[in-house]
Design a protein around this motif. Structure first.
Motif, short mmCIF file in Angstrom:
data_model
loop_
_atom_site.label_atom_id
_atom_site.label_comp_id
_atom_site.label_asym_id
_atom_site.label_seq_id
_atom_site.Cartn_x
_atom_site.Cartn_y
_atom_site.Cartn_z
N ASP A 116 0.39 -2.61 8.34
CA ASP A 116 1.10 -1.60 7.57
C ASP A 116 0.34 -0.28 7.51
O ASP A 116 0.40 0.44 6.52
N THR A 117 -0.39 0.05 8.58
CA THR A 117 -1.12 1.31 8.63
C THR A 117 -0.80 2.11 9.89
O THR A 117 -1.56 3.00 10.27
N GLY A 118 0.32 1.81 10.54
CA GLY A 118 0.70 2.54 11.74
C GLY A 118 0.86 4.02 11.47
O GLY A 118 0.55 4.86 12.34
N GLN A 119 1.32 4.37 10.27
CA GLN A 119 1.50 5.79 9.94
C GLN A 119 0.16 6.53 9.93
O GLN A 119 0.10 7.71 10.31
N ASP A 120 -0.90 5.85 9.52
CA ASP A 120 -2.22 6.48 9.51
C ASP A 120 -2.73 6.69 10.93
O ASP A 120 -3.35 7.72 11.23
N SER A 158 1.68 -6.23 12.14
CA SER A 158 0.99 -7.48 12.42
C SER A 158 1.75 -8.71 11.94
O SER A 158 1.30 -9.84 12.18
N GLY A 159 2.89 -8.55 11.26
CA GLY A 159 3.63 -9.69 10.74
C GLY A 159 4.88 -10.00 11.53
O GLY A 159 5.15 -9.42 12.58
N VAL A 160 5.70 -10.93 10.99
CA VAL A 160 6.88 -11.39 11.72
C VAL A 160 7.95 -10.32 11.86
O VAL A 160 8.87 -10.47 12.68
N ASP A 161 7.85 -9.22 11.12
CA ASP A 161 8.83 -8.15 11.29
C ASP A 161 8.74 -7.54 12.69
O ASP A 161 9.72 -6.99 13.20
N THR A 162 7.58 -7.63 13.33
CA THR A 162 7.47 -7.19 14.72
C THR A 162 8.30 -8.09 15.63
O THR A 162 8.89 -7.63 16.60
N LEU A 163 8.35 -9.37 15.30
CA LEU A 163 9.19 -10.29 16.08
C LEU A 163 10.66 -9.90 15.95
O LEU A 163 11.42 -10.01 16.91
N ASP A 194 0.83 -1.19 0.00
CA ASP A 194 0.00 0.00 0.00
C ASP A 194 0.88 1.26 0.00
O ASP A 194 2.02 1.23 0.48
N THR A 195 0.35 2.36 -0.55
CA THR A 195 1.02 3.68 -0.61
C THR A 195 2.45 3.56 -1.10
O THR A 195 3.37 4.14 -0.55
N TYR A 196 2.66 2.80 -2.20
CA TYR A 196 4.03 2.49 -2.62
C TYR A 196 4.23 2.69 -4.12
O TYR A 196 5.06 2.01 -4.73
N ILE A 197 3.47 3.62 -4.70
CA ILE A 197 3.59 3.92 -6.12
C ILE A 197 3.18 5.39 -6.28
O ILE A 197 2.47 5.94 -5.44
N GLY A 198 3.65 6.03 -7.34
CA GLY A 198 3.29 7.43 -7.56
C GLY A 198 1.85 7.61 -8.00
O GLY A 198 1.24 6.70 -8.57
N THR A 199 1.32 8.78 -7.78
CA THR A 199 -0.06 9.08 -8.15
C THR A 199 -0.33 8.79 -9.62
O THR A 199 -1.35 8.20 -9.98
N ASP A 200 0.59 9.20 -10.49
CA ASP A 200 0.36 9.12 -11.93
C ASP A 200 1.10 7.96 -12.60
O ASP A 200 0.98 7.78 -13.81
N THR A 201 1.84 7.17 -11.83
CA THR A 201 2.73 6.17 -12.43
C THR A 201 1.99 5.19 -13.33
O THR A 201 2.42 4.93 -14.46
N LEU A 202 0.91 4.62 -12.84
CA LEU A 202 0.22 3.59 -13.62
C LEU A 202 -0.45 4.17 -14.87
O LEU A 202 -0.42 3.55 -15.94
N ALA A 203 -1.02 5.35 -14.73
CA ALA A 203 -1.63 6.00 -15.90
C ALA A 203 -0.56 6.33 -16.94
O ALA A 203 -0.79 6.18 -18.15
N GLU A 204 0.60 6.77 -16.49
CA GLU A 204 1.70 7.08 -17.42
C GLU A 204 2.19 5.82 -18.12
O GLU A 204 2.49 5.84 -19.33
#
Length: 360
Positions: free
Chosen positions: A224-228, A180-185, A49-59
């Motif tokens: 992966d939404t801790g920033q929100d 929520s994944g193993v990276d917390t471990l 999530d939140t890992y691509i530019g706004t216009d990247t896919l359209a471009e």
């Protein structure tokens, strides 16, 4: 923050801002048009999530005529689990370094055809022959960064310097989130003074015990939404990825990011093609497009992660290139380590330990 239905015709656009970049699409179009003639004009992408530019896919679609179906995952565990029993139809996926190793060992990836990705030449030498992807056999590094603490500065009289400034801070009980994944471990292993890449079953179990002990003070395990949560004021500190905190810090200057003194995880996400991809030629076209210097530089500028693309650096503002939260100092990097693939038996220990934590 609820995830939107998938597959996505366009990327998730919360917190996106138009870049107004001037991209020369004509130079990219011929490669994509050839791909379109050979395959259905579609590419199926599975990304964070939140890992691509706004216009990247359209471009990309404008340049190549290839439509993008775009789906999201929230953790490396989710990505691996989704493809473990067979590819459900993805052409390009974005696994981290250790998951690339794991998938390669399980014969889940296609070795790329370098002649179809000439922009691989743009990758900086430091990333061009990584142990998990020798000679860029499995594709291209996308972005790299660290895992650390995102926090609200006004809630901390002094800057947090340790993982325990979050996990064992009395003032932060009920005010912090973990992934929520193993990276917390892996975070727990570092907090206990162990390597986050340990193969020792006793240390892995101890990290699980530690998380269970502190669990009453955890606000939530966030996908992966801790920033929100941080931006919304629901938590005052969180375990998150460097670029995710950079994105919300651009909206709220009270937010900051730090790598704790115990050290943390260094990672590199990659664009690879899973075995069974229905549009492998289009997948190559997509990877090649992303590696175009202007494109990769614009994405890096928007999402706040460090680029491994040497040619793209000219399209990233100097302020970002000099930002130590994005490009840490050598001293800080020396305290960080990569997670590696350790064989299925050890990986299962990590997964079982985290499952025990979530169920406790």
């Amino acid at each position: 923050m609820a995830r939107r239905p998938s597959p996505f015709p366009m990327p998730y656009l919360s917190r996106r801002h138009l870049l107004g970049t001037t991209l020369s699409l004509a130079s990219i179009a011929p490669f994509g048009r050839v791909a379109q003639a050979a395959e259905e004009a579609q590419v199926n992408v599975y990304n964070w999530d939140t890992y691509i530019g706004t216009d990247t896919l359209a471009e990309f679609t404008e340049a190549t005529g290839i439509d993008v179906r775009y789906d999201l995952f929230a953790s490396a565990d989710e990505l691996f689990g989704k493809l473990r029993e067979g590819n459900p139809g993805f052409d390009v996926i974005f696994p981290s370094n250790n998951i690339v190793e794991r998938m390669a060992a399980a014969d889940m990836l296609i070795a790329v055809d370098r002649t179809l990705i000439p922009n691989l030449e743009n990758i900086a030498p430091a990333f061009a022959n990584a142990p998990y992807n020798p000679g860029l056999k499995w594709g291209a590094p996308y972005f790299w960064g660290t895992q650390g603490l995102g926090y609200r500065q006004s809630m901390f009289p002094t800057k947090p310097t340790s993982w325990k400034d979050m996990t064992e801070n009395e003032a932060m009980q009920g005010r912090f989130s973990l992934l929520s994944g193993v990276d917390t471990l892996r975070m727990a292993l570092k907090a206990l003074g162990f390597s986050l890449d340990t193969r020792d079953p006793a240390q892995i179990a101890a990290a699980g015990d530690y998380l269970i002990r502190i669990k009453p003070g955890i606000k939530t395990f966030a996908p992966d939404t801790g920033q929100d949560l941080l931006l919304a004021g629901e938590v005052d500190i969180c375990l998150e990825w460097s670029g995710d905190i950079q994105q919300v810090a651009a909206e709220d200057d009270d937010l900051a990011y730090v790598i704790p003194e115990e050290g943390s995880m260094l990672w590199s996400d990659n664009m690879v093609i899973p075995k069974g991809a229905p549009h492998p030629i289009n997948a190559h076209a997509f990877i090649n497009f992303i590696l175009t210097p202007e494109v990769h530089g614009a994405i890096a500028t928007e999402i706040g992660y460090a680029s491994p693309n040497a040619a793209a650096m000219a399209f990233i503002p100097e302020a970002a290139r000099n930002n130590r939260a994005i490009y840490p100092s050598e001293e800080t990097l020396a305290r960080c380590e990569y997670a590696t693939y350790k064989g299925e038996a050890v990986e299962t220990l990590y997964e079982q330990a985290m499952t025990r934590v979530l169920a406790a």
